[in-house]
Motif scaffolding. Structure first.
Motif, mmCIF file in Angstrom:
data_model
loop_
_atom_site.group_PDB
_atom_site.id
_atom_site.type_symbol
_atom_site.label_atom_id
_atom_site.label_comp_id
_atom_site.label_asym_id
_atom_site.label_seq_id
_atom_site.Cartn_x
_atom_site.Cartn_y
_atom_site.Cartn_z
ATOM 1 N N ARG A 51 22.375 -4.109 -0.980
ATOM 2 C CA ARG A 51 23.191 -3.765 -2.140
ATOM 3 C C ARG A 51 23.089 -4.868 -3.191
ATOM 4 N N LEU A 52 23.067 -4.451 -4.448
ATOM 5 C CA LEU A 52 22.919 -5.409 -5.537
ATOM 6 C C LEU A 52 24.059 -6.417 -5.554
ATOM 7 N N ASP A 53 25.293 -5.972 -5.267
ATOM 8 C CA ASP A 53 26.424 -6.893 -5.374
ATOM 9 C C ASP A 53 26.359 -8.020 -4.348
ATOM 10 N N THR A 54 25.554 -7.849 -3.274
ATOM 11 C CA THR A 54 25.415 -8.933 -2.296
ATOM 12 C C THR A 54 24.499 -10.034 -2.807
ATOM 13 N N LEU A 55 23.791 -9.760 -3.898
ATOM 14 C CA LEU A 55 22.914 -10.764 -4.500
ATOM 15 C C LEU A 55 23.606 -11.527 -5.627
ATOM 16 N N LEU A 56 24.891 -11.227 -5.845
ATOM 17 C CA LEU A 56 25.647 -11.835 -6.936
ATOM 18 C C LEU A 56 26.809 -12.655 -6.399
ATOM 19 N N SER A 57 27.276 -13.596 -7.217
ATOM 20 C CA SER A 57 28.493 -14.332 -6.866
ATOM 21 C C SER A 57 29.669 -13.361 -6.861
ATOM 22 N N ALA A 58 30.781 -13.765 -6.260
ATOM 23 C CA ALA A 58 31.945 -12.877 -6.158
ATOM 24 C C ALA A 58 32.428 -12.441 -7.537
ATOM 25 N N GLY A 59 32.491 -13.395 -8.472
ATOM 26 C CA GLY A 59 32.949 -13.059 -9.817
ATOM 27 C C GLY A 59 31.999 -12.122 -10.526
ATOM 28 N N SER A 60 30.689 -12.363 -10.365
ATOM 29 C CA SER A 60 29.700 -11.507 -11.020
ATOM 30 C C SER A 60 29.685 -10.114 -10.399
ATOM 31 N N ALA A 61 29.893 -10.037 -9.073
ATOM 32 C CA ALA A 61 29.930 -8.730 -8.412
ATOM 33 C C ALA A 61 31.092 -7.892 -8.940
ATOM 34 N N MET A 62 32.240 -8.538 -9.133
ATOM 35 C CA MET A 62 33.390 -7.818 -9.676
ATOM 36 C C MET A 62 33.124 -7.394 -11.121
ATOM 37 N N PHE A 63 32.504 -8.287 -11.896
ATOM 38 C CA PHE A 63 32.175 -7.971 -13.285
ATOM 39 C C PHE A 63 31.190 -6.810 -13.346
ATOM 40 N N LEU A 64 30.247 -6.772 -12.398
ATOM 41 C CA LEU A 64 29.276 -5.677 -12.341
ATOM 42 C C LEU A 64 29.989 -4.346 -12.123
ATOM 43 N N ARG A 65 30.936 -4.329 -11.168
ATOM 44 C CA ARG A 65 31.623 -3.079 -10.843
ATOM 45 C C ARG A 65 32.565 -2.626 -11.951
ATOM 46 N N THR A 66 33.262 -3.579 -12.567
ATOM 47 C CA THR A 66 34.316 -3.205 -13.521
ATOM 48 C C THR A 66 33.839 -3.070 -14.958
ATOM 49 N N TYR A 67 32.683 -3.664 -15.284
ATOM 50 C CA TYR A 67 32.230 -3.623 -16.678
ATOM 51 C C TYR A 67 30.806 -3.097 -16.838
ATOM 52 N N VAL A 68 29.856 -3.706 -16.108
ATOM 53 C CA VAL A 68 28.445 -3.378 -16.341
ATOM 54 C C VAL A 68 28.126 -1.946 -15.932
ATOM 55 N N LEU A 69 28.524 -1.544 -14.713
ATOM 56 C CA LEU A 69 28.214 -0.189 -14.254
ATOM 57 C C LEU A 69 28.880 0.883 -15.119
ATOM 58 N N PRO A 70 30.169 0.741 -15.483
ATOM 59 C CA PRO A 70 30.758 1.725 -16.404
ATOM 60 C C PRO A 70 30.039 1.767 -17.751
ATOM 61 N N LEU A 71 29.571 0.594 -18.226
ATOM 62 C CA LEU A 71 28.837 0.555 -19.488
ATOM 63 C C LEU A 71 27.524 1.320 -19.374
ATOM 64 N N LEU A 72 26.824 1.141 -18.258
ATOM 65 C CA LEU A 72 25.567 1.853 -18.040
ATOM 66 C C LEU A 72 25.808 3.349 -17.883
ATOM 67 N N LEU A 73 26.893 3.704 -17.217
ATOM 68 C CA LEU A 73 27.211 5.115 -17.020
ATOM 69 C C LEU A 73 27.511 5.797 -18.348
ATOM 70 N N GLY A 74 28.215 5.089 -19.235
ATOM 71 C CA GLY A 74 28.605 5.699 -20.499
ATOM 72 C C GLY A 74 27.547 5.624 -21.579
ATOM 73 N N HIS A 75 26.836 4.485 -21.669
ATOM 74 C CA HIS A 75 25.895 4.277 -22.775
ATOM 75 C C HIS A 75 24.439 4.241 -22.341
ATOM 76 N N GLY A 76 24.212 4.086 -21.056
ATOM 77 C CA GLY A 76 22.837 4.101 -20.573
ATOM 78 C C GLY A 76 22.115 2.781 -20.705
ATOM 79 N N GLN A 77 22.761 1.761 -21.263
ATOM 80 C CA GLN A 77 22.099 0.474 -21.394
ATOM 81 C C GLN A 77 23.126 -0.648 -21.514
ATOM 82 N N ALA A 78 22.684 -1.850 -21.192
ATOM 83 C CA ALA A 78 23.505 -3.055 -21.326
ATOM 84 C C ALA A 78 22.560 -4.203 -21.643
#
Length: 370
Positions: A51-78
């Motif tokens: 899983r991608l989040d296992t390659l990230l620090s704890a803070g970055s993994a949370m940021f990925l789930r709460t910001y980056v993935l929703p951004l990609l889902l809505g806009h298709g890019q980040a």
């Protein structure tokens, strides 16, 4: 599979200076190039299906789930997202990630380009050090100012009693021995009393200045127009005595710290009435508005007069305690009103500035955040 491409295409991707990574809708790695393995210090076998989040620090993994993935889902890019990758040895590697989504739903795949950002960590550490140094310096300055305020208050208190006694015994001497004193001696006593009066004014001003440095807390908030109206009413006797013409223009509709702003206005008005030119009707104009280019809502109020003015090169010195640019015998006072006013303005997060020219009047502008 953990390699999206094989053969010459994969070789070309491995030669790129940036790391490439792809992950599927479940968040598992489904593609990468050799540069990513170098950054992570891992082998292709370790990345297979992780899983991608296992390659990230704890803070970055949370940021990925709460910001980056929703951004990609809505806009298709980040673009240029700051994250921290986890190296195989447990250290964190700051990177910048740009991603594009391909497909929708369960068939979606996200392709990422990753560039190391080693300077970000260094800059962050330097910034933290600078902040700590600034905090220490501010702490030292605040303690020094507090010590100075306490000394000023103590000195003013200790000087008040002997000054009052000089004035009291001088008055008694005039009342009980006036007829027995030589005219020269009477003149000496009057000069002594005048000097004691000036000394008392300086002591009173010093006490007031020291109080402005204390943490008095916010005062009651009231409309600026109402505060100004009360200041003018309280000063009506002095305005009439000086035969001054006071006009008020447009003012910003804002609520202010009534206690502090009233004191600043009283000091500015008192100065305008005091430093008037002989044979010229004093004219005082007060108006205000909003700063258009300020980062936060900021209002200003300006008081202009047609009095004695001052040389422009002395504008910054007007706010120095005890500074007197004019004849102290002709213009009584302690020279602390403007110093106190600027200190009050800065205590409210604003500033007080002066402009002027000899025999053309002075202008004082108060700026404060809303």
């Amino acid at each position: 599979m953990t390699r999206a491409l094989d053969g010459p295409a994969a070789t070309a991707l491995d030669a790129l200076p940036c790391a490439l990574l792809s992950f599927d809708a479940s968040g598992r790695v489904c593609g990468h190039n050799a540069r990513l393995l170098q950054l992570l210090g891992r082998s292709a076998r370790h990345l297979k299906g992780c899983r991608l989040d296992t390659l990230l620090s704890a803070g970055s993994a949370m940021f990925l789930r709460t910001y980056v993935l929703p951004l990609l889902l809505g806009h298709g890019q980040a673009d240029e997202i700051s994250l921290d990758l986890l190296h195989a040895d447990g250290s964190e590697l700051p990177v910048l990630l740009s991603a594009r989504r391909e497909g929708l739903g369960a068939d979606a795949v996200v392709h990422c380009a990753i560039l190391p950002a080693p300077r970000r960590s260094d800059a962050s550490q330097e910034l933290q050090r600078a902040r700590r140094e600034a905090e220490r310096a501010r702490g030292h300055l605040e303690r020094a100012n507090a010590d100075l305020d306490r000394f000023a208050a103590s000195a003013a208190h200790d000087l008040s009693e002997p000054t009052r006694k000089v004035r009291a015994f001088g008055d008694r001497l005039l009342q009980s021995r006036r007829s027995q004193l030589h005219p020269d001696d009477l003149d000496y006593v009057r000069r002594m009393l005048a000097a004691a009066e000036r000394m008392q004014a300086m002591i009173d001003g010093l006490q007031q200045l020291s109080r402005t440095g204390q943490d008095r807390g916010p005062g009651p908030r009231r409309p600026l127009a109402e505060v100004l109206r009360e200041v003018l009413e309280e000063s009506d006797r002095h305005i009439t005595a000086a035969a001054a013409q006071v006009s008020v223009g447009e003012l910003p509709e804002v609520e202010v710290d009534a206690t502090a702003v009233a004191q600043v206005l009283q000091n500015l008005l008192s100065n305008a009435l005091k430093y008037r030119r002989e044979g010229v009707v004093p004219e005082i104009r007060i108006d205000g508005g909003w700063l258009e280019d300020a980062d936060a809502p900021t209002w200003w109020l300006r008081l202009r007069d047609n009095g004695t003015g001052f040389a422009p090169e002395h504008a910054h010195r007007l706010f120095e305690p005890f500074l007197r640019l004019h004849d102290k015998h002709k213009y009584p006072g302690a020279g602390l009103g403007l110093a106190t006013s600027q200190r009050l303005a800065r205590g409210l997060g604003g500033n007080l500035e002066a402009e002027g020219a000899p025999n053309e009047g002075a202008s004082f502008t108060l700026t404060l955040p809303a």
